[in-house]
Design a protein around this motif. Structure first.
Motif, PDB file in Angstrom:
ATOM      1  N   ILE A   1      82.033  -5.196  78.856  1.00  0.00           N
ATOM      2  CA  ILE A   1      83.369  -5.289  78.269  1.00  0.00           C
ATOM      3  C   ILE A   1      84.093  -6.536  78.772  1.00  0.00           C
ATOM      4  O   ILE A   1      84.842  -7.180  78.033  1.00  0.00           O
ATOM      5  CB  ILE A   1      84.179  -4.011  78.571  1.00  0.00           C
ATOM      6  N   LYS A   2      83.854  -6.897  80.016  1.00  0.00           N
ATOM      7  CA  LYS A   2      84.540  -8.051  80.596  1.00  0.00           C
ATOM      8  C   LYS A   2      83.912  -9.381  80.193  1.00  0.00           C
ATOM      9  O   LYS A   2      84.634 -10.356  79.957  1.00  0.00           O
ATOM     10  CB  LYS A   2      84.547  -7.926  82.120  1.00  0.00           C
ATOM     11  N   GLU A   3      82.598  -9.457  80.093  1.00  0.00           N
ATOM     12  CA  GLU A   3      81.912 -10.732  79.910  1.00  0.00           C
ATOM     13  C   GLU A   3      81.581 -11.089  78.463  1.00  0.00           C
ATOM     14  O   GLU A   3      81.645 -12.255  78.084  1.00  0.00           O
ATOM     15  CB  GLU A   3      80.619 -10.756  80.731  1.00  0.00           C
ATOM     16  N   VAL A   4      81.190 -10.118  77.659  1.00  0.00           N
ATOM     17  CA  VAL A   4      80.707 -10.404  76.306  1.00  0.00           C
ATOM     18  C   VAL A   4      81.777 -11.034  75.414  1.00  0.00           C
ATOM     19  O   VAL A   4      81.467 -11.996  74.691  1.00  0.00           O
ATOM     20  CB  VAL A   4      80.078  -9.144  75.669  1.00  0.00           C
TER      21      VAL A   4
ATOM     22  N   ARG B   1      83.471 -15.565  72.168  1.00  0.00           N
ATOM     23  CA  ARG B   1      84.585 -16.448  71.821  1.00  0.00           C
ATOM     24  C   ARG B   1      84.187 -17.924  71.981  1.00  0.00           C
ATOM     25  O   ARG B   1      84.549 -18.757  71.165  1.00  0.00           O
ATOM     26  CB  ARG B   1      85.792 -16.121  72.700  1.00  0.00           C
ATOM     27  N   LYS B   2      83.430 -18.224  73.013  1.00  0.00           N
ATOM     28  CA  LYS B   2      82.977 -19.600  73.259  1.00  0.00           C
ATOM     29  C   LYS B   2      81.698 -19.938  72.480  1.00  0.00           C
ATOM     30  O   LYS B   2      81.191 -21.049  72.588  1.00  0.00           O
ATOM     31  CB  LYS B   2      82.714 -19.818  74.757  1.00  0.00           C
ATOM     32  N   ARG B   3      81.167 -18.961  71.749  1.00  0.00           N
ATOM     33  CA  ARG B   3      79.941 -19.122  70.949  1.00  0.00           C
ATOM     34  C   ARG B   3      78.743 -19.548  71.800  1.00  0.00           C
ATOM     35  O   ARG B   3      77.976 -20.441  71.440  1.00  0.00           O
ATOM     36  CB  ARG B   3      80.170 -20.090  69.809  1.00  0.00           C
ATOM     37  N   LEU B   4      78.602 -18.904  72.928  1.00  0.00           N
ATOM     38  CA  LEU B   4      77.490 -19.172  73.839  1.00  0.00           C
ATOM     39  C   LEU B   4      76.385 -18.145  73.583  1.00  0.00           C
ATOM     40  O   LEU B   4      76.188 -17.195  74.330  1.00  0.00           O
ATOM     41  CB  LEU B   4      77.981 -19.110  75.290  1.00  0.00           C
ATOM     42  N   LYS B   5      75.646 -18.352  72.501  1.00  0.00           N
ATOM     43  CA  LYS B   5      74.652 -17.356  72.072  1.00  0.00           C
ATOM     44  C   LYS B   5      73.444 -17.306  72.995  1.00  0.00           C
ATOM     45  O   LYS B   5      72.939 -16.232  73.288  1.00  0.00           O
ATOM     46  CB  LYS B   5      74.229 -17.639  70.637  1.00  0.00           C
ATOM     47  N   LYS B   6      72.975 -18.438  73.470  1.00  0.00           N
ATOM     48  CA  LYS B   6      71.824 -18.443  74.380  1.00  0.00           C
ATOM     49  C   LYS B   6      72.193 -17.772  75.704  1.00  0.00           C
ATOM     50  O   LYS B   6      71.405 -16.994  76.251  1.00  0.00           O
ATOM     51  CB  LYS B   6      71.335 -19.862  74.634  1.00  0.00           C
TER      52      LYS B   6
ATOM     53  N   LEU C   1      74.493 -15.557  76.094  1.00  0.00           N
ATOM     54  CA  LEU C   1      74.652 -14.133  75.817  1.00  0.00           C
ATOM     55  C   LEU C   1      73.301 -13.426  75.802  1.00  0.00           C
ATOM     56  O   LEU C   1      73.170 -12.308  76.324  1.00  0.00           O
ATOM     57  CB  LEU C   1      75.381 -13.923  74.488  1.00  0.00           C
ATOM     58  N   LEU C   2      72.295 -14.073  75.238  1.00  0.00           N
ATOM     59  CA  LEU C   2      70.956 -13.492  75.215  1.00  0.00           C
ATOM     60  C   LEU C   2      70.402 -13.343  76.631  1.00  0.00           C
ATOM     61  O   LEU C   2      69.896 -12.274  76.996  1.00  0.00           O
ATOM     62  CB  LEU C   2      70.021 -14.351  74.366  1.00  0.00           C
ATOM     63  N   VAL C   3      70.515 -14.383  77.431  1.00  0.00           N
ATOM     64  CA  VAL C   3      70.019 -14.329  78.813  1.00  0.00           C
ATOM     65  C   VAL C   3      70.806 -13.296  79.617  1.00  0.00           C
ATOM     66  O   VAL C   3      70.227 -12.511  80.368  1.00  0.00           O
ATOM     67  CB  VAL C   3      70.087 -15.725  79.473  1.00  0.00           C
ATOM     68  N   PHE C   4      72.122 -13.280  79.442  1.00  0.00           N
ATOM     69  CA  PHE C   4      72.979 -12.299  80.113  1.00  0.00           C
ATOM     70  C   PHE C   4      72.547 -10.876  79.767  1.00  0.00           C
ATOM     71  O   PHE C   4      72.429 -10.017  80.649  1.00  0.00           O
ATOM     72  CB  PHE C   4      74.437 -12.529  79.708  1.00  0.00           C
ATOM     73  N   SER C   5      72.294 -10.634  78.484  1.00  0.00           N
ATOM     74  CA  SER C   5      71.909  -9.291  78.037  1.00  0.00           C
ATOM     75  C   SER C   5      70.572  -8.864  78.627  1.00  0.00           C
ATOM     76  O   SER C   5      70.420  -7.732  79.094  1.00  0.00           O
ATOM     77  CB  SER C   5      71.842  -9.242  76.510  1.00  0.00           C
ATOM     78  N   ILE C   6      69.614  -9.772  78.607  1.00  0.00           N
ATOM     79  CA  ILE C   6      68.283  -9.443  79.140  1.00  0.00           C
ATOM     80  C   ILE C   6      68.362  -9.148  80.631  1.00  0.00           C
ATOM     81  O   ILE C   6      67.812  -8.146  81.106  1.00  0.00           O
ATOM     82  CB  ILE C   6      67.296 -10.592  78.853  1.00  0.00           C
ATOM     83  N   LEU C   7      69.054 -10.003  81.374  1.00  0.00           N
ATOM     84  CA  LEU C   7      69.154  -9.798  82.821  1.00  0.00           C
ATOM     85  C   LEU C   7      69.943  -8.536  83.163  1.00  0.00           C
ATOM     86  O   LEU C   7      69.587  -7.815  84.103  1.00  0.00           O
ATOM     87  CB  LEU C   7      69.786 -11.021  83.491  1.00  0.00           C
ATOM     88  N   LEU C   8      71.012  -8.262  82.401  1.00  0.00           N
ATOM     89  CA  LEU C   8      71.789  -7.051  82.662  1.00  0.00           C
ATOM     90  C   LEU C   8      70.973  -5.800  82.362  1.00  0.00           C
ATOM     91  O   LEU C   8      71.004  -4.835  83.133  1.00  0.00           O
ATOM     92  CB  LEU C   8      73.077  -7.051  81.850  1.00  0.00           C
TER      93      LEU C   8
END
Length: 77
Positions: A16-19, A24-29, A31-38
């Motif tokens: 909820i805090k990071e996504v 908003r900054k359109r950092l799709k890559k 976001l993908l790495v963040f999701s996998i690591l989380l």
């Protein structure tokens, strides 16, 4: 059970805090790495909280290098 719920609650708070910032900054890559690591970290944390046996990657690495070092050592002695 409570450990899993607590870990999932913390993961949801992190999402909820990071996504929204990443979207908003359109950092799709990122976001993908963040999701996998989380997901990986959450899964490992839940497994550890449930006292499951988590394999240590160093055991496999040591197994490979032990055989190699024994092979090299046999030539040196």
């Amino acid at each position: 059970m409570w450990v899993s719920a607590g870990i999932l609650a913390v993961a949801v708070i992190i999402v909820i805090k990071e996504v929204p910032y990443l979207l908003r900054k359109r950092l799709k890559k990122e976001l993908l790495v963040f999701s996998i690591l989380l997901l990986f970290g959450t899964g490992l944390s839940i497994a550890q909280g449930l006292h499951k046996d988590i394999p240590n990657p160093m055991d496999r690495i040591a197994f490979v290098y032990k055989r190699f070092s024994d092979f090299i050592f046999s030539f040196l002695t």
